[in-house]
Design a protein around this motif. Sequence first.
Motif: not given
Length: 273
Positions: A106-124
């Motif tokens: 649902a994101s469209s900016t680098v900041i949001l994508l980086g934030t949520f992919f960082g959260l994804q890394g912690f979850c993974q």
Amino acid sequence: MTKAVSLIGPDRKYERWRWQIFAITWLAYTGFYLTRKSFAVAKIEMAHPAGLGLTNNNLASIDFVYLVTYAIGQFAWGICGDRWGTRRVIVAGMLCSVLAAVAMGASSTVILLGTFFGLQGFCQSTGWAPLSKNIGNFFSQRERGTVMGLWCTNYAVGGFVASIIAGRFGQALGWRWAFFGPAAILFAIWILFLLFQRNRPEDVGLPSVESYHGEPEPVLARDASVPEEKEGSWSVVLDVLKKPMVLLLAGVYFFMKPTRYAIMNWAPKYIHE
């Protein structure tokens, strides 16, 4: 009372639980790749002007955030799995992974994508250590080499299947569905994990696997007793880190990872171009 399988033969209930745990933990770690590979596939369309017009530097920065949080999480979640049990860690980590994937879609900016992919890394990073611990609780030391050899096919299968699934969703419905579709499938796996996973044989009224196979309880040091070694304690972690073989394997793995993740994160875009 010790229940030696060699004397009375396999217990059907025990064997059913052992292979049920093998199957559900194998599926769980395979499933983690569904949300892990989404970004690698979506990069192709996200880089197009009609997508988000992201540059390779933008995409690499987002990857970097993921890899940092994934590495940090690897140090934390194994200890948490020892202390709180695999079930709590994986249930929370997998559900959070689903939500992070939906948020990225649902994101469209680098900041949001980086934030949520960082959260994804912690979850993974909740996956590997706790699930390996789960397998160790149901399979004794003498059989873990064979069992883990079979179980470790999950990341090869997961990486292969996840790319296909994300690609199909993205091609048919747009790059955002390279996140949404795999997240929906992982959510279904999360439900199955809730239904069929347990932390230890003792949780379902069975003896420990060492008792079942007539083996001594494992300890880290020869002169230690089981009660002296509290699972998840930093003293045990530090003792493990002093082992030369552990340090050697850690070094080998450290230098292998950059190549593996370069291929995993960039192969779809590289081949496409």
